[in-house]
Scaffold this motif. Structure first.
Motif, mmCIF file in Angstrom:
data_model
loop_
_atom_site.group_PDB
_atom_site.id
_atom_site.type_symbol
_atom_site.label_atom_id
_atom_site.label_comp_id
_atom_site.label_asym_id
_atom_site.label_seq_id
_atom_site.Cartn_x
_atom_site.Cartn_y
_atom_site.Cartn_z
ATOM 1 N N LEU A 1 0.931 -1.214 -0.006
ATOM 2 C CA LEU A 1 -0.041 -0.014 -0.001
ATOM 3 C C LEU A 1 0.786 1.316 0.148
ATOM 4 O O LEU A 1 2.039 1.350 0.458
ATOM 5 N N VAL A 2 0.416 2.261 -0.696
ATOM 6 C CA VAL A 2 1.323 3.452 -0.699
ATOM 7 C C VAL A 2 0.273 4.597 -0.309
ATOM 8 O O VAL A 2 -0.873 4.680 -1.049
ATOM 9 N N PHE A 3 0.873 5.365 0.491
ATOM 10 C CA PHE A 3 0.189 6.752 0.917
ATOM 11 C C PHE A 3 0.842 7.970 0.604
ATOM 12 O O PHE A 3 2.045 7.881 0.424
ATOM 13 N N ASP A 4 0.199 9.078 0.681
ATOM 14 C CA ASP A 4 1.099 10.348 0.556
ATOM 15 C C ASP A 4 0.950 10.994 1.648
ATOM 16 O O ASP A 4 0.038 11.450 2.253
ATOM 17 N N ALA A 5 2.054 11.496 2.536
ATOM 18 C CA ALA A 5 2.080 11.752 3.698
ATOM 19 C C ALA A 5 1.382 13.278 3.924
ATOM 20 O O ALA A 5 0.827 13.735 4.663
ATOM 21 N N ALA A 6 1.459 13.933 2.720
ATOM 22 C CA ALA A 6 1.052 15.310 2.641
ATOM 23 C C ALA A 6 -0.665 15.473 2.604
ATOM 24 O O ALA A 6 -1.132 16.298 3.000
ATOM 25 N N ASP A 7 -1.208 14.150 2.353
ATOM 26 C CA ASP A 7 -2.554 14.103 2.521
ATOM 27 C C ASP A 7 -3.220 14.003 4.115
ATOM 28 O O ASP A 7 -4.276 14.154 4.120
ATOM 29 N N ILE A 8 -2.262 13.884 4.924
ATOM 30 C CA ILE A 8 -2.696 13.623 6.282
ATOM 31 C C ILE A 8 -2.953 15.037 7.011
ATOM 32 O O ILE A 8 -2.078 15.882 6.966
ATOM 33 N N GLN A 9 -3.869 14.903 7.765
ATOM 34 C CA GLN A 9 -4.357 16.138 8.580
ATOM 35 C C GLN A 9 -4.302 15.753 10.165
ATOM 36 O O GLN A 9 -4.304 14.443 10.395
ATOM 37 N N PRO A 10 -4.104 16.738 11.111
ATOM 38 C CA PRO A 10 -4.414 16.254 12.452
ATOM 39 C C PRO A 10 -5.458 15.483 12.550
ATOM 40 O O PRO A 10 -6.575 15.727 12.057
ATOM 41 N N MET A 11 -5.364 14.133 13.150
ATOM 42 C CA MET A 11 -6.504 13.220 13.192
ATOM 43 C C MET A 11 -7.231 13.155 14.790
ATOM 44 O O MET A 11 -6.458 13.295 15.924
ATOM 45 N N ILE A 12 -8.590 13.086 14.497
ATOM 46 C CA ILE A 12 -9.265 12.701 15.985
ATOM 47 C C ILE A 12 -10.106 11.380 15.596
ATOM 48 O O ILE A 12 -10.605 11.070 14.579
ATOM 49 N N THR A 13 -10.430 10.645 16.522
ATOM 50 C CA THR A 13 -11.539 9.449 16.362
ATOM 51 C C THR A 13 -12.926 10.155 16.865
ATOM 52 O O THR A 13 -13.095 10.923 17.810
ATOM 53 N N TYR A 14 -14.136 9.556 16.218
ATOM 54 C CA TYR A 14 -15.372 10.098 16.566
ATOM 55 C C TYR A 14 -16.166 8.764 17.068
ATOM 56 O O TYR A 14 -17.286 8.847 17.522
ATOM 57 N N GLY A 15 -15.654 7.530 17.077
ATOM 58 C CA GLY A 15 -16.384 6.509 17.423
ATOM 59 C C GLY A 15 -15.772 5.483 18.466
ATOM 60 O O GLY A 15 -14.959 6.163 19.331
ATOM 61 N N THR A 16 -16.127 4.059 18.409
ATOM 62 C CA THR A 16 -15.686 3.156 19.619
ATOM 63 C C THR A 16 -14.626 2.142 19.201
ATOM 64 O O THR A 16 -14.552 1.276 19.611
ATOM 65 N N ASN A 17 -14.036 2.737 17.729
ATOM 66 C CA ASN A 17 -12.683 1.577 17.511
ATOM 67 C C ASN A 17 -11.737 2.563 16.702
ATOM 68 O O ASN A 17 -12.210 3.559 16.171
ATOM 69 N N PRO A 18 -10.440 2.425 16.912
ATOM 70 C CA PRO A 18 -9.472 3.242 16.118
ATOM 71 C C PRO A 18 -9.650 3.365 14.799
ATOM 72 O O PRO A 18 -9.088 4.203 14.050
ATOM 73 N N GLY A 19 -10.373 2.534 14.115
ATOM 74 C CA GLY A 19 -10.637 2.825 12.664
ATOM 75 C C GLY A 19 -11.549 3.976 12.307
ATOM 76 O O GLY A 19 -11.742 4.253 11.154
ATOM 77 N N MET A 20 -12.129 4.384 13.383
ATOM 78 C CA MET A 20 -13.494 5.408 13.339
ATOM 79 C C MET A 20 -12.488 6.846 13.611
ATOM 80 O O MET A 20 -13.076 7.544 14.520
ATOM 81 N N GLY A 21 -11.737 7.222 12.484
ATOM 82 C CA GLY A 21 -10.820 8.379 12.670
ATOM 83 C C GLY A 21 -11.232 9.265 11.535
ATOM 84 O O GLY A 21 -11.635 8.837 10.435
ATOM 85 N N MET A 22 -10.906 10.593 11.784
ATOM 86 C CA MET A 22 -11.113 11.593 10.632
ATOM 87 C C MET A 22 -10.324 12.719 10.948
ATOM 88 O O MET A 22 -9.744 12.992 11.879
ATOM 89 N N GLY A 23 -10.006 13.786 9.821
ATOM 90 C CA GLY A 23 -9.191 14.758 10.173
ATOM 91 C C GLY A 23 -9.967 15.737 11.021
ATOM 92 O O GLY A 23 -11.364 15.766 11.073
ATOM 93 N N ILE A 24 -9.377 16.698 11.754
ATOM 94 C CA ILE A 24 -9.828 17.244 12.927
ATOM 95 C C ILE A 24 -10.904 18.274 12.359
ATOM 96 O O ILE A 24 -11.837 18.629 13.052
ATOM 97 N N ALA B 1 -17.037 5.818 29.710
ATOM 98 C CA ALA B 1 -16.317 6.841 29.369
ATOM 99 C C ALA B 1 -16.142 7.023 27.803
ATOM 100 O O ALA B 1 -16.242 6.144 27.049
ATOM 101 N N ARG B 2 -16.215 8.219 27.358
ATOM 102 C CA ARG B 2 -16.191 8.634 25.930
ATOM 103 C C ARG B 2 -14.701 9.277 25.266
ATOM 104 O O ARG B 2 -14.194 10.223 25.867
ATOM 105 N N THR B 3 -13.898 8.316 24.649
ATOM 106 C CA THR B 3 -12.642 8.494 24.325
ATOM 107 C C THR B 3 -12.476 9.085 22.870
ATOM 108 O O THR B 3 -13.031 8.608 21.987
ATOM 109 N N ILE B 4 -11.771 10.291 22.722
ATOM 110 C CA ILE B 4 -11.490 10.738 21.450
ATOM 111 C C ILE B 4 -9.807 10.405 21.376
ATOM 112 O O ILE B 4 -9.038 11.393 22.112
ATOM 113 N N LEU B 5 -9.274 9.753 20.188
ATOM 114 C CA LEU B 5 -7.930 9.306 20.375
ATOM 115 C C LEU B 5 -7.296 10.638 19.512
ATOM 116 O O LEU B 5 -8.041 11.107 18.622
ATOM 117 N N ALA B 6 -6.066 11.056 19.761
ATOM 118 C CA ALA B 6 -5.643 12.066 19.327
ATOM 119 C C ALA B 6 -4.120 12.218 19.559
ATOM 120 O O ALA B 6 -3.537 11.456 20.411
#
Ligand code: SF4
Lengths: 476, 194
Positions: A290-313, A452-457
């Protein structure tokens, strides 16, 4: 142990880094079955080991190689008053059992509460030089993948396997498939290793790398410090990977050199020569790339209850029609738990707790980033902040570098080392319904305390939240 | 370890995806130093109210459903390496967990405790969920020797994969430690040779 004398890896030409290390540790192969793998370093903590030591007793066995196991108490320990007896009797019993096991089995590397080398297992391993390139490393803890940052095969095991390692220094493992994930280009301003990892997990989902061992490569990874690489490898398990690894380079060797348990003198030279061969050969094949472009990445937060449920802030939570049908029950259950709406933006939302720490982000660099942001500012009144260094060594460095003064000035206090609110086995529990911006690794329901409601960051996003009391883009 | 041959049982359906190990057994129950009693706290936060009373809407508290086969949504057992999750599943009385996908470490831990993880296709899984919705007494049959799982409501059968060595272990009730201990000489030879 004399790793440089090994026969060349049977992978031969075109071997991956993974192949080279794996092949050097095969003791035997079970016909149609798993491989018997020799383990160079075993880390052990109080929660997943007592039943393993009991198993040895029941079978009348000794520990086969006591000097290859490092023991630290971290999961079920308080982060205040560590010099006092532990209040909770059940936790105290677990810690006493851990000490008794260390004594009964003559374990030389035992670091109980208050010991200068005590701390979170995946922090103390590297900082004391136990973790070295080319090793196989296991621990009864899924974030053992952290050590892969040094070019090791490191992965989490269950308690039955802890018993196997104690009894034979080996375990049986099915050879995983290999995956390479390449991050081209550079990370933007305010975007950290944690954001890169959360971005990757959001793309792959929590099961997207199950069955694979991942090698991280590319410019963005090469540019990272060892601390940042550890953060990335640490989170490999959150997309289901067996582990993650990064080929060792000058930064790795510099980090290891001079640490207490690192090789010295002539042995160092020999090992170093071997370590320099530890990289994926050109043309080596991975089962998946898999290949990603680092420039596409924003500071991230999660909105759900597993670490895959993340989005740009600055992004919005997906709407229901963006979720495939089989996943909708879980998606709605998740948002319901978090008290969020599908399609909602989270920037500006008020939060209650901030946790800086864990084996993901409890190292010195994480405290530097946090301190640098809060310098000259004041903690928001509505925020309870738990700043928990990963080890006593980290704690000491925080003091020595003057970071503690900056943090104190800004209204923060520091606690004592341990896993703390990462899994909330001790008293560091976020109350039900409260929002915690957390630098740890899991936002599962109840992970940081029931309800408890966790927002990973990242530590940077956590610092911004601690100052404004809200979810805040640290670049703004 | 107990031997596993075949099993026919009613099922307990849990049509939720990504059931992680913190749900299977929350961390605060990991303070024990033996393997017993975890079954009582299986799915504790979904199963009990704060005061310890059962939550009526959770499947383990619904008398319609029972049996020694747990059927769960995809990616079951993700998260932590805690074997306590497998002890809780086994302790509750489950012998088989059926899902369309399992997390790696959980799968290993289950097998090391005589619990058989059975991977089925997404279609098979959703048919089982539909069948148990219509009739809560639907049964599944799991045959380890032939590696088949059968939905007895429809008669539909599927093969499942299991590592040949692990299959032998389960069929004979043996564990990995016995095997490794028999290889001590090879381990010592390996240490000398490197
Ligand atoms: S800090 Fe959290 S994830 Fe890391 S070892 Fe401790 S409990 Fe596990």
């Amino acid at each position: 142990m004399n790793t440089n004398e090994q026969t060349p890896p049977s992978g031969g030409q075109g071997a991956t880094l993974f192949d080279k290390i794996w092949d050097a540790h095969v003791v035997s192969s079970v016909e149609n079955g798993p491989t018997q793998l020799y383990i160079d370093r075993h880390f052990c903590h109080e929660v997943t080991s007592p039943q393993a030591f009991n198993g040895l007793r029941a079978r009348g066995l000794k520990v086969f190689r006591p000097d290859k196991t490092t023991m630290t108490a971290d999961h079920n320990t308080p982060t205040i008053d560590q010099d006092q007896p532990v209040k909770d009797p059940i936790s105290r019993n677990q810690l006493d059992t851990f000490a008794r096991n260390a004594a009964d089995f003559n374990m030389p590397l035992f670091y109980p509460l208050g010991h200068e080398k005590n701390g979170v297992v995946h922090i103390i391993g590297p900082e004391n030089g136990f973790t070295q390139p080319g090793m196989t490393i296991v621990c009864g803890d899924s974030h053992t993948s952290t050590h892969g940052a040094f070019g090791t095969i490191a992965f989490g095991i269950g308690t039955s396997e802890v018993e196997m390692v104690l009894a034979t220094q080996c375990i049986l493992q099915t050879r995983p498939k290999t995956m390479r994930i390449t991050f081209n280009g550079k990370l933007g301003e305010g975007v950290t290793a944690k954001d890169l990892a959360l971005y990757m997990i959001s793309k792959l989902t929590t099961g997207g790398a199950t069955g694979y061992f991942v090698e991280y490569a590319g410019e963005a990874i090469r540019n990272m410090s060892m601390e940042e690489r550890m953060t990335v490898c640490n989170l490999s398990i959150e997309m289901g990977a067996r582990g993650g690894m990064i080929a060792p380079d000058e930064k790795t060797f510099m980090y290891v050199n001079g640490r207490e348990f690192a090789p010295k003198g002539e042995e160092w030279e020999q090992k170093l020569a071997y370590w320099k061969t530890l990289k994926t050969d050109e043309g080596a094949k991975f089962d998946k790339e898999l290949v990603f472009d680092a420039a596409d990445i924003q500071p991230m937060i999660t909105y759900g209850t597993n670490p895959g449920m993340g989005m740009g802030i600055t992004d919005s939570i997906p709407t229901l029609d963006q979720i495939d049908e089989a996943g909708r029950i879980s998606f709605e259950k998740s948002l319901n738990y978090m008290g969020f709406q599908a399609g909602e933006k989270l920037e500006g939302k008020q939060i209650d707790y901030v946790f800086l720490g864990s084996c993901t982000n409890g190292r010195i660099e994480d405290f530097r980033i946090f301190a640098n942001y809060v310098k000259g500012k004041k903690k928001a009144d509505n925020v309870t902040a738990w700043l928990v260094p990963g080890s006593w060594k980290v704690e000491q460095q925080i003091r020595e570098e003057g970071l503690l003064d900056i943090l104190t000035e800004a209204g923060f206090k520091m606690r004592q080392p341990g896993c703390s609110a990462c899994l909330a086995m001790n008293d560091d529990k976020v109350p039900a319904g409260k929002y915690a911006v957390s630098t740890s690794n899991r936002n599962f329901e109840g992970r940081q305390g029931p309800g408890a409601r966790t927002i990973l960051a990242s530590p940077l996003v956590a610092a911004a939240a601690a100052i404004s009391g809200r979810i805040t883009d640290p670049r703004a | 370890m107990e031997k596993f041959l075949t099993l026919t049982s009613t099922i307990v359906p849990l049509p939720i995806e990504n059931v992680d190990t913190d749900q299977i057994i929350p961390a605060r129950f990991l303070k024990a130093t033996d393997k017993n009693g975890f079954g009582d706290n299986l799915f504790a936060d979904w199963r009990y109210n704060k005061d310890g009373s059962p939550k009526a809407d959770f499947v383990l508290n619904n008398s319609l459903y029972s049996g020694s086969i747990l059927v769960a949504g995809k990616n079951f057992g993700s998260g932590s390496s805690r074997e306590h999750a497998a002890w809780a599943i086994a302790g509750y009385g489950f012998k088989v967990v059926v899902s369309s996908f399992f997390a790696d470490i959980f799968q290993n831990n289950a097998l090391n405790n005589g619990v058989l993880p059975v991977v089925v296709s997404a279609e098979f899984l959703s048919e089982v969920f539909n069948a148990v919705n219509t009739d809560s007494k639907v049964t599944l049959t799991v045959d380890l020797q032939n590696q088949t799982v059968t939905n007895n409501a429809s008669g539909k059968s599927e093969n499942f994969e299991i590592n040949a060595y692990k299959k032998e272990c389960l069929l004979n009730g043996l564990d990995d430690i016995d095997y490794l201990l028999s290889k001590r000489d090879m381990i010592e030879a390996y240490e000398v040779a490197r």
